[in-house]
Motif scaffolding. Structure first.
Motif, PDB file in Angstrom:
ATOM      1  N   ALA A  24     -36.002  -3.710 -22.226  1.00  0.00           N
ATOM      2  CA  ALA A  24     -35.259  -3.441 -20.994  1.00  0.00           C
ATOM      3  C   ALA A  24     -33.769  -3.264 -21.289  1.00  0.00           C
ATOM      4  CB  ALA A  24     -35.475  -4.572 -19.989  1.00  0.00           C
ATOM      5  N   VAL A  25     -33.220  -4.135 -22.139  1.00  0.00           N
ATOM      6  CA  VAL A  25     -31.804  -4.032 -22.513  1.00  0.00           C
ATOM      7  C   VAL A  25     -31.524  -2.687 -23.165  1.00  0.00           C
ATOM      8  CG1 VAL A  25     -30.032  -4.928 -24.077  1.00  0.00           C
ATOM      9  CG2 VAL A  25     -31.420  -6.513 -22.728  1.00  0.00           C
ATOM     10  N   PHE A  26     -32.398  -2.281 -24.089  1.00  0.00           N
ATOM     11  CA  PHE A  26     -32.195  -1.009 -24.798  1.00  0.00           C
ATOM     12  C   PHE A  26     -32.200   0.166 -23.832  1.00  0.00           C
ATOM     13  CE2 PHE A  26     -33.127   2.769 -27.133  1.00  0.00           C
ATOM     14  CZ  PHE A  26     -32.584   2.585 -28.390  1.00  0.00           C
ATOM     15  N   THR A  27     -33.236   0.234 -22.992  1.00  0.00           N
ATOM     16  CA  THR A  27     -33.372   1.418 -22.137  1.00  0.00           C
ATOM     17  C   THR A  27     -32.407   1.416 -20.954  1.00  0.00           C
ATOM     18  OG1 THR A  27     -35.241   0.320 -21.035  1.00  0.00           O
ATOM     19  CG2 THR A  27     -35.748   1.908 -22.763  1.00  0.00           C
ATOM     20  N   LEU A  28     -31.920   0.263 -20.545  1.00  0.00           N
ATOM     21  CA  LEU A  28     -30.879   0.259 -19.517  1.00  0.00           C
ATOM     22  C   LEU A  28     -29.613   0.939 -20.029  1.00  0.00           C
ATOM     23  CD1 LEU A  28     -31.260  -3.289 -17.913  1.00  0.00           C
ATOM     24  CD2 LEU A  28     -31.467  -1.094 -16.727  1.00  0.00           C
ATOM     25  N   ILE A  29     -29.346   0.796 -21.311  1.00  0.00           N
ATOM     26  CA  ILE A  29     -28.180   1.436 -21.921  1.00  0.00           C
ATOM     27  C   ILE A  29     -28.469   2.884 -22.275  1.00  0.00           C
ATOM     28  CG2 ILE A  29     -26.625   1.430 -23.927  1.00  0.00           C
ATOM     29  CD1 ILE A  29     -26.926  -1.611 -23.988  1.00  0.00           C
ATOM     30  N   CYS A  30     -29.638   3.126 -22.834  1.00  0.00           N
ATOM     31  CA  CYS A  30     -29.945   4.458 -23.373  1.00  0.00           C
ATOM     32  C   CYS A  30     -31.232   4.997 -22.757  1.00  0.00           C
ATOM     33  CB  CYS A  30     -30.058   4.374 -24.892  1.00  0.00           C
ATOM     34  SG  CYS A  30     -30.212   5.990 -25.686  1.00  0.00           S
ATOM     35  N   HIS A  31     -31.113   5.751 -21.667  1.00  0.00           N
ATOM     36  CA  HIS A  31     -32.260   6.355 -21.001  1.00  0.00           C
ATOM     37  C   HIS A  31     -31.864   7.739 -20.488  1.00  0.00           C
ATOM     38  CE1 HIS A  31     -29.960   4.162 -17.876  1.00  0.00           C
ATOM     39  NE2 HIS A  31     -30.175   5.269 -17.189  1.00  0.00           N
ATOM     40  N   ASN A  32     -32.864   8.562 -20.259  1.00  0.00           N
ATOM     41  CA  ASN A  32     -32.619   9.905 -19.709  1.00  0.00           C
ATOM     42  C   ASN A  32     -31.452  10.569 -20.450  1.00  0.00           C
ATOM     43  OD1 ASN A  32     -33.106  12.036 -18.038  1.00  0.00           O
ATOM     44  ND2 ASN A  32     -32.131  11.159 -16.243  1.00  0.00           N
ATOM     45  N   LEU A  33     -31.505  10.471 -21.770  1.00  0.00           N
ATOM     46  CA  LEU A  33     -30.323  10.760 -22.586  1.00  0.00           C
ATOM     47  C   LEU A  33     -29.884  12.221 -22.517  1.00  0.00           C
ATOM     48  CD1 LEU A  33     -28.413   9.232 -24.455  1.00  0.00           C
ATOM     49  CD2 LEU A  33     -29.834   9.905 -26.378  1.00  0.00           C
ATOM     50  N   ILE A  34     -30.821  13.147 -22.513  1.00  0.00           N
ATOM     51  CA  ILE A  34     -30.455  14.567 -22.538  1.00  0.00           C
ATOM     52  C   ILE A  34     -29.711  14.960 -21.265  1.00  0.00           C
ATOM     53  CG2 ILE A  34     -31.334  16.920 -22.669  1.00  0.00           C
ATOM     54  CD1 ILE A  34     -33.689  15.864 -24.274  1.00  0.00           C
ATOM     55  N   GLN A  35     -30.320  14.663 -20.142  1.00  0.00           N
ATOM     56  CA  GLN A  35     -29.730  15.068 -18.863  1.00  0.00           C
ATOM     57  C   GLN A  35     -28.395  14.379 -18.621  1.00  0.00           C
ATOM     58  OE1 GLN A  35     -32.327  14.828 -15.426  1.00  0.00           O
ATOM     59  NE2 GLN A  35     -30.612  14.291 -14.125  1.00  0.00           N
ATOM     60  N   GLU A  36     -28.335  13.076 -18.843  1.00  0.00           N
ATOM     61  CA  GLU A  36     -27.107  12.348 -18.537  1.00  0.00           C
ATOM     62  C   GLU A  36     -25.981  12.696 -19.508  1.00  0.00           C
ATOM     63  OE1 GLU A  36     -29.010   8.500 -16.220  1.00  0.00           O
ATOM     64  OE2 GLU A  36     -28.091   8.203 -18.184  1.00  0.00           O
ATOM     65  N   SER A  37     -26.316  13.016 -20.754  1.00  0.00           N
ATOM     66  CA  SER A  37     -25.283  13.441 -21.705  1.00  0.00           C
ATOM     67  C   SER A  37     -24.709  14.793 -21.312  1.00  0.00           C
ATOM     68  CB  SER A  37     -25.870  13.512 -23.122  1.00  0.00           C
ATOM     69  OG  SER A  37     -26.260  12.227 -23.564  1.00  0.00           O
ATOM     70  N   MET A  38     -25.551  15.658 -20.748  1.00  0.00           N
ATOM     71  CA  MET A  38     -25.061  16.952 -20.271  1.00  0.00           C
ATOM     72  C   MET A  38     -24.111  16.761 -19.092  1.00  0.00           C
ATOM     73  SD  MET A  38     -28.550  19.223 -20.588  1.00  0.00           S
ATOM     74  CE  MET A  38     -27.779  20.761 -20.073  1.00  0.00           C
ATOM     75  N   VAL A  39     -24.416  15.803 -18.225  1.00  0.00           N
ATOM     76  CA  VAL A  39     -23.523  15.494 -17.109  1.00  0.00           C
ATOM     77  C   VAL A  39     -22.169  15.012 -17.637  1.00  0.00           C
ATOM     78  CG1 VAL A  39     -23.115  13.936 -15.167  1.00  0.00           C
ATOM     79  CG2 VAL A  39     -25.374  14.972 -15.492  1.00  0.00           C
ATOM     80  N   GLN A  40     -22.201  14.106 -18.606  1.00  0.00           N
ATOM     81  CA  GLN A  40     -20.954  13.623 -19.187  1.00  0.00           C
ATOM     82  C   GLN A  40     -20.207  14.748 -19.897  1.00  0.00           C
ATOM     83  OE1 GLN A  40     -22.617   9.820 -21.165  1.00  0.00           O
ATOM     84  NE2 GLN A  40     -20.635   9.183 -20.336  1.00  0.00           N
ATOM     85  N   GLY A  41     -20.960  15.655 -20.499  1.00  0.00           N
ATOM     86  CA  GLY A  41     -20.337  16.777 -21.185  1.00  0.00           C
ATOM     87  C   GLY A  41     -19.592  17.700 -20.250  1.00  0.00           C
ATOM     88  N   ARG A  42     -20.044  17.783 -19.007  1.00  0.00           N
ATOM     89  CA  ARG A  42     -19.371  18.633 -18.020  1.00  0.00           C
ATOM     90  C   ARG A  42     -18.230  17.918 -17.321  1.00  0.00           C
ATOM     91  NH1 ARG A  42     -22.244  23.146 -16.117  1.00  0.00           N
ATOM     92  NH2 ARG A  42     -20.413  23.460 -14.793  1.00  0.00           N
ATOM     93  N   SER A  43     -18.008  16.673 -17.658  1.00  0.00           N
ATOM     94  CA  SER A  43     -16.988  15.909 -16.939  1.00  0.00           C
ATOM     95  C   SER A  43     -16.034  15.165 -17.862  1.00  0.00           C
ATOM     96  CB  SER A  43     -17.653  14.930 -15.964  1.00  0.00           C
ATOM     97  OG  SER A  43     -18.599  14.109 -16.618  1.00  0.00           O
ATOM     98  N   GLY A  44     -15.797  15.736 -19.054  1.00  0.00           N
ATOM     99  CA  GLY A  44     -14.677  15.224 -19.819  1.00  0.00           C
ATOM    100  C   GLY A  44     -14.925  14.620 -21.175  1.00  0.00           C
ATOM    101  N   ILE A  45     -16.162  14.663 -21.692  1.00  0.00           N
ATOM    102  CA  ILE A  45     -16.422  14.080 -23.003  1.00  0.00           C
ATOM    103  C   ILE A  45     -17.456  14.937 -23.725  1.00  0.00           C
ATOM    104  CG2 ILE A  45     -18.283  12.561 -22.224  1.00  0.00           C
ATOM    105  CD1 ILE A  45     -17.230  10.432 -24.147  1.00  0.00           C
ATOM    106  N   ASN A  46     -17.371  14.986 -25.042  1.00  0.00           N
ATOM    107  CA  ASN A  46     -18.333  15.764 -25.832  1.00  0.00           C
ATOM    108  C   ASN A  46     -19.738  15.203 -25.623  1.00  0.00           C
ATOM    109  OD1 ASN A  46     -20.023  16.326 -28.297  1.00  0.00           O
ATOM    110  ND2 ASN A  46     -18.242  17.570 -28.783  1.00  0.00           N
ATOM    111  N   PRO A  47     -20.714  16.037 -25.194  1.00  0.00           N
ATOM    112  CA  PRO A  47     -22.048  15.513 -24.882  1.00  0.00           C
ATOM    113  C   PRO A  47     -22.777  14.931 -26.090  1.00  0.00           C
ATOM    114  CG  PRO A  47     -22.032  17.913 -24.864  1.00  0.00           C
ATOM    115  CD  PRO A  47     -20.614  17.471 -24.951  1.00  0.00           C
ATOM    116  N   PHE A  48     -22.536  15.495 -27.272  1.00  0.00           N
ATOM    117  CA  PHE A  48     -23.191  14.973 -28.480  1.00  0.00           C
ATOM    118  C   PHE A  48     -22.609  13.611 -28.863  1.00  0.00           C
ATOM    119  CE2 PHE A  48     -23.567  19.619 -28.763  1.00  0.00           C
ATOM    120  CZ  PHE A  48     -24.945  19.727 -28.871  1.00  0.00           C
ATOM    121  N   PHE A  49     -21.292  13.486 -28.693  1.00  0.00           N
ATOM    122  CA  PHE A  49     -20.674  12.190 -28.942  1.00  0.00           C
ATOM    123  C   PHE A  49     -21.173  11.160 -27.931  1.00  0.00           C
ATOM    124  CE2 PHE A  49     -17.313   9.140 -27.879  1.00  0.00           C
ATOM    125  CZ  PHE A  49     -17.138   8.524 -29.111  1.00  0.00           C
ATOM    126  N   ALA A  50     -21.293  11.565 -26.653  1.00  0.00           N
ATOM    127  CA  ALA A  50     -21.765  10.655 -25.612  1.00  0.00           C
ATOM    128  C   ALA A  50     -23.176  10.166 -25.918  1.00  0.00           C
ATOM    129  CB  ALA A  50     -21.731  11.353 -24.250  1.00  0.00           C
TER     130      ALA A  50
END
Length: 335
Positions: free
Chosen positions: A110-136
């Protein structure tokens, strides 16, 4: 002399002309954000669903098996982690509800997946809002491994606390592709409707808050919270959106806000590191409660990790800036 009723009427006359344009602009921004999100959700969801239907996703566990023991987990935990990374919290909860794990292992997963889940979609969201998606994405993966490892050490968890995987099977090949496709379409439509019902009114409220200058009144009470988290007050609306709605449901607001305002790169990076680890603070942890997982482990580890990360990043940035000043290098790279 203006009476109280006349003053109220005057305010209403001033407010009404701003109300309808604010609503129209909010609906317009919400619709654009909704369409943009659909372009991510539908193909990513379909590709992930195909991986699950074909059983390929269950053949990828060998990639994580070497680190399962390191995190105090049995090899079968790799299936749950992969499901969480590709599908999200719901996939993790579904897997944990049918797989025979000890409570200690369920806590770590639970601890692991609360931090790291739905990684592709959410990283793309972060990539469109100010941070490198691969780094995120890479940062969240690393953070999930490290935090889970530390929790395992604190709890004294070992892989042999639970037996080998039993009773779990690959997806049934008896399920026709058309039946799977219909099920996927229905589930995706439900998700899209939920997102639409959240994004549209939220964007309207955000636009009206901007038109009537109430953003500061909303953010002001968050000052102590943001200071504790190591975040700038200017990022208050972004943090609140991610904390309440998450990176997926709140994506339209997050992307629109970063486009509409010129945030300092350092502040924005620090925000993304924090919300990458700790977002959807109400819904996501609550989904694990029916499994009997203690409340402490669902909320505290990733909150503590988010705080530690922001302060560490601030210290690292200060050291880089000091080094740049001493050596004459003025440009500092932000992710």
């Amino acid at each position: 002399m203006t009476t109280k009723n006349e003053a109220t009427a005057l305010k209403d006359e001033i407010a009404v002309p701003r109300l309808m344009p604010g609503i129209r602009n909010g609906l317009k921004k919400g619709w654009h954000g909704f369409i943009w999100l659909l372009k991510i959700i539908v193909p990513v969801s379909f590709a992930t669903g195909l991986l699950v239907y074909s059983g390929i996703i269950y053949q990828l566990d060998f990639l994580l098996n070497p680190v399962m023991t390191w995190m105090g987990l049995p090899a079968s935990g790799a299936l749950v982690i992969i499901a969480g990374i590709f599908t999200g919290i719901y996939g993790t909860v579904a897997a944990l509800s049918v797989m025979p794990f000890a409570m200690e292992h369920m806590i770590l997963l639970a601890v692991f997946t609360l931090i790291c889940h739905n990684l592709i979609q959410e990283s793309m969201v972060q990539g469109r809002s100010g941070i490198n998606p691969f780094f995120a994405a890479g940062f969240r993966l690393a953070a999930a491994f490290v935090v889970t490892f530390l929790c395992a050490k604190i709890m004294g968890v070992t892989p042999d606390m639970a037996g080998p995987l039993a009773g779990t099977t690959l997806p049934s090949k008896d399920l026709a592709f058309t039946a799977w496709l219909a099920g996927w379409a229905v589930d995706t439509l439900k998700l899209v409707i939920q997102i639409f019902c959240i994004i549209m009114p939220l964007m309207v409220l955000m636009e009206l808050a901007r038109v009537f200058h109430v953003i500061d009144y909303i953010i002001r009470p968050l000052g102590p919270v943001l200071a504790f988290l190591g975040l700038d007050r200017s990022c208050g609306m972004l943090w609140m959106t991610a904390a309440v709605f998450g990176l997926a449901y709140g994506s339209a607001v997050i992307v629109e806000e970063t486009r509409a305002h010129a945030y300092e790169p350092e502040s924005l990076t620090r925000l993304h590191l924090s919300i990458g680890i700790n977002h959807a603070m109400i819904e996501d942890p609550a989904l694990f409660l029916p499994l009997g997982i203690p409340v402490f482990w669902l909320w505290i580890p990733r909150l503590a990790a988010a705080v530690l990360v922001t302060y560490t990043f601030s210290l690292f940035t200060a050291l880089r800036r000091s080094y740049a000043q001493r050596t004459g290098h003025k440009k500092i790279r932000h992710y």
